[in-house]
Design a protein around this motif. Sequence first.
Motif, PDB file in Angstrom:
ATOM      1  N   MET A   1      -1.954  -1.510   3.334  1.00 57.25           N
ATOM      2  CA  MET A   1      -0.505  -1.476   3.492  1.00 57.25           C
ATOM      3  C   MET A   1      -0.111  -0.245   4.286  1.00 57.25           C
ATOM      4  O   MET A   1      -0.516   0.874   3.962  1.00 57.25           O
TER       5      MET A   1
ATOM      6  N   ALA B   1       1.923   2.810   5.535  1.00 56.79           N
ATOM      7  CA  ALA B   1       2.913   3.728   5.001  1.00 56.79           C
ATOM      8  C   ALA B   1       3.060   4.900   5.944  1.00 56.79           C
ATOM      9  O   ALA B   1       2.179   5.205   6.741  1.00 56.79           O
TER      10      ALA B   1
ATOM     11  N   TYR C   1      -7.458   0.824   1.787  1.00 60.14           N
ATOM     12  CA  TYR C   1      -6.084   0.444   1.484  1.00 60.14           C
ATOM     13  C   TYR C   1      -5.549   1.295   0.340  1.00 60.14           C
ATOM     14  O   TYR C   1      -6.271   1.590  -0.628  1.00 60.14           O
TER      15      TYR C   1
ATOM     16  N   ARG D   1      -2.387   0.995  -2.319  1.00 65.31           N
ATOM     17  CA  ARG D   1      -1.418   0.021  -2.810  1.00 65.31           C
ATOM     18  C   ARG D   1      -0.558   0.649  -3.890  1.00 65.31           C
ATOM     19  O   ARG D   1      -0.997   1.534  -4.625  1.00 65.31           O
TER      20      ARG D   1
ATOM     21  N   GLU E   1       3.088  -5.722  -7.477  1.00 68.86           N
ATOM     22  CA  GLU E   1       2.895  -4.876  -6.305  1.00 68.86           C
ATOM     23  C   GLU E   1       4.191  -4.758  -5.527  1.00 68.86           C
ATOM     24  O   GLU E   1       4.939  -5.742  -5.371  1.00 68.86           O
TER      25      GLU E   1
ATOM     26  N   SER F   1       5.989  -2.509  -1.963  1.00 68.85           N
ATOM     27  CA  SER F   1       5.635  -1.820  -0.724  1.00 68.85           C
ATOM     28  C   SER F   1       5.896  -0.328  -0.862  1.00 68.85           C
ATOM     29  O   SER F   1       6.832   0.096  -1.537  1.00 68.85           O
TER      30      SER F   1
ATOM     31  N   SER G   1       8.526   3.062   3.737  1.00 67.91           N
ATOM     32  CA  SER G   1       8.140   3.326   5.123  1.00 67.91           C
ATOM     33  C   SER G   1       9.010   4.381   5.776  1.00 67.91           C
ATOM     34  O   SER G   1       8.571   5.077   6.683  1.00 67.91           O
TER      35      SER G   1
ATOM     36  N   HIS H   1       6.526   3.636  11.233  1.00 63.73           N
ATOM     37  CA  HIS H   1       5.440   2.659  11.180  1.00 63.73           C
ATOM     38  C   HIS H   1       4.381   2.958  12.230  1.00 63.73           C
ATOM     39  O   HIS H   1       3.270   2.443  12.151  1.00 63.73           O
TER      40      HIS H   1
ATOM     41  N   GLN I   1      10.587   5.375  -3.619  1.00 58.64           N
ATOM     42  CA  GLN I   1       9.975   4.244  -4.310  1.00 58.64           C
ATOM     43  C   GLN I   1      10.924   3.683  -5.362  1.00 58.64           C
ATOM     44  O   GLN I   1      11.318   4.384  -6.291  1.00 58.64           O
TER      45      GLN I   1
END
Length: 935
Positions: free
Chosen positions: A1, A3, A479, A481, A492, A494, A497, A506, A587
């Motif tokens: 993913m 970040a 990864y 996560r 889960e 994301s 970003s 990104h 988050q």
Amino acid sequence: MVASRFQAASLVGAPSCPNAIAWSDENLIAVASGHIVTILNPASPIEPRGTIAVPTGKHYPIGRVEKEDLLSGDLLPTALSRDRKPCARSIAWSSLGMSPNYGCLLAVCTFEGCVKVYRPPFCDYSTNWIEVADISDMLYDHLAKINFVEIDISTSEIPSNGGSKGKSAEDDMANSSTGKILKPVVLKQYKRRRVTVAAQINSHADSFEQQLSVPSHAEITSPKPTHLRILDSKKSPKTKLAKLGKNKMGSCTFPLLISKEYAARSALLSSLVVTWSPLLCSPSNQSFPSSDDPFQKYSILAVGGKSGKISFWRISAPQCYSIEQCKAPTGVLFLGLLQAHTSWVTAVSLELLVSNSEPRVVMVTGSTDGSVKLWLGNVEELSKLSEASKAAPFVLVKEVIRVNIVPISVLSVLLPAQPVDKMRIAVGKGSGSFEIWTCDTSNFKLDKAGCHDAHDYAVTGLCWSSDGLSLYSCGQDNYLRSWILCGGCLSEVSIPSNIPGQTGSHEVGDLLTSLCPFLSESLFSLEKTMSFLLQVPDALRSCLGVVASPGNLMVAMVRDLDVELLGQMYEARAQKAVVEFLWIGGQPVESTTTNTSIDSYKESFPGFTPNELACWESNILWSLKQYEDPNNSLVVWDIITALLVFKDSIPKYVDYLLGRWLSTAFLGGQNTDYRPLGEVLALSSKCFSEVPSRLLHLLNIMTRRIILSEMKAGELNSSVTTDTTSVRNETLELGLRTLLGSERELRERLVGLSFAAVSGGSHSAAKTSLQPETWSPLGVMQMEQWVVFNHAHVRNQLKVLASEAQKHTRMGGDSNAATEQCIFCTASVPFESPEHATCQGAESIKGDMEKHEVPRCAVSMQVCPASPSWFCICCRRKVHKLAPEYLFKMPRFPTDFSSWKEASAVEKSPRPFCPFCGILLQRMLPDFLLSAQPV
């Protein structure tokens, strides 16, 4: 993913084991980067750095075997092993207060099974950390003294003295449903990845996959000790045997052992994982520790090995803290061995459980046999254990996961802040999956919250957020996560970003730009530099650990690089791994309500949505709330960094956050209340006497680092001392007046405690043999002059205490002289300011009057001596006499003299905290040497 990266730093060594990164309570990061352990400051990860050179394993003389036994099943791994370069396998930070300067100790376990403990070189002017204890040597000395009689090679069960065999959590789940254990999910996951894992084992010899490949049915007598020597009894002369073993066994020859016994001894000396318990204190000594008790405060170091046993070591905290030359040895006591598993112990976690009955230590262990067990130890019994004790340090409570074919790679355990909450256990496996268990700490009933097929290869890192609502996992598949635990289920989400201060996050350019300082412009042209930077994302091979910051707003992870994809001339030699820092303050952890006042900032900062700003607000305010507890050390670097970056882009949002926090903390408002920052600062200044000292410390940090960030510390101290707040900016003027009032309140509390101690308040109560000596103040004469200079501002209670203290100082002699001498000449130094002083001067060779400016101690107001003094990195003040412990736990300004006198009866050896900022003091070091930065 994908970040966004806030910053990154490269390493010259590559990690090769799970949990290769650790974040200390004093805001330092350690990385097990191959042949060295790298210690860096997240505030400045490029330089300076500290290092620990991984030592070469020792050859312990444990015995000899017949030549025909070398190819037996027990000794075949030993016979085929070859010497390898030293490499760090496991690292662990202790709690604050274990180092002589009140910092953290670092335990390091190598691939060769050696375990050592190191302290920071705060007084050595070196980048190399100092060894304070060799745990492997102590373990060998103990086993050699008892002739290895604790090894029982005939049994593979948990011995009876290790505690009652707890009931399996899977049995509980089976009994509550159909009576059968349902394990096809785990077995199916492992079966699907069996070929991949095997391929990894074959391609990476001596890596941690080899450790994970030990089958569940393997006996404890089949290790691969690379640090032990096999001897042939037929061809080796006794003189050579004696020469090899003279360092440990004198002139004695090695005993002849059977292969199984030799392998068992080798496994017992081969360590795999280390971990620390929180700082502990015997319940009977919490109020008044005995002065002659060397273990009044201590921490338990647990070391898991290939034998399936865990050794426990009680390491004492220093009796007093100093930044002078440290020559006192670290007190280490061996407590015993516990047969925890029948195969390699790969993960251990120790946490403190404080309940209404008695404090206990919870231990969770994992092994390559696939089992996970929950243990319990009594703090009072742990403080009484000694090397001669036969009692088991821990008792088995329950088997969380039974033996199966999927080995355990990592564990992450989080105990609740409130007794009503449940303990959370995350179990990472070699198959790439992890399980989540919740445990009711009142009856230790376990519930399985889920099993997730998270990664394609082994799970190498698990990290709970401080609130226990978020979990971060990483694996060899490269990864990272993010997961949220809500309503007993894990889902889960994301990783945010958008990060403060950057747009277009990104793109990989954020990471690459962070790596640019490592490239020398004299060696690379611009085209070659950009070519290398574009190759970095593909070179990131696997993630080998993730850890959260103390303020819970950032995570750091370490990744190794595929050097074959880098330039072989320079990049492949200098960069083997990368440490990345990711923001997690945005988050979303639960349903966050968006405040309507945030909508007005949407146009000012188009990179963030109102919902993202609301998440940042919720997380920052939650972190600040946790630091209002005086038992939590103030390490707010990530909070300050986030607010400063936001201030550059959207200053109104920072004012909004500070206004919300001040309204809640100082004015008793609700979370939904909002007032302008200027109004809140003016109202808060009127209630300083009613708030705890910890809130005043937080306010001083926020004022200095956020509101008045444009002003230097020396300028601020001068303005606060002279009460000059004439600045053009209205916000700066409000900040200066707020800082002036807050620091004056703290100084009055400190001076009052000193006066009360001198006037006999600390001696009013009858002494007992258990009470320690009380804290004795210095600089009473200087404090009396300060009260006279500020007679119009100080409280009447303080004036009365000053008159009483003046009577006692006159009766007791001139122990605290008002006239001081300059540390550079013999001239007298008059008292003019509590911050600095200027001597009256001495006649130089040229006939001029040369005057010297010298700093004053922030606690005693006396001139600091020429010897090293404690230093505050926030307010830039020096401290020679530490402040009393009660100053930092004061709930409010005392209203009568009796409370002053009761408060003055404090311990003799206080902790080194700044009286005005509340952060950890340290020795002032040059810029090229590593030091912690809590703000």
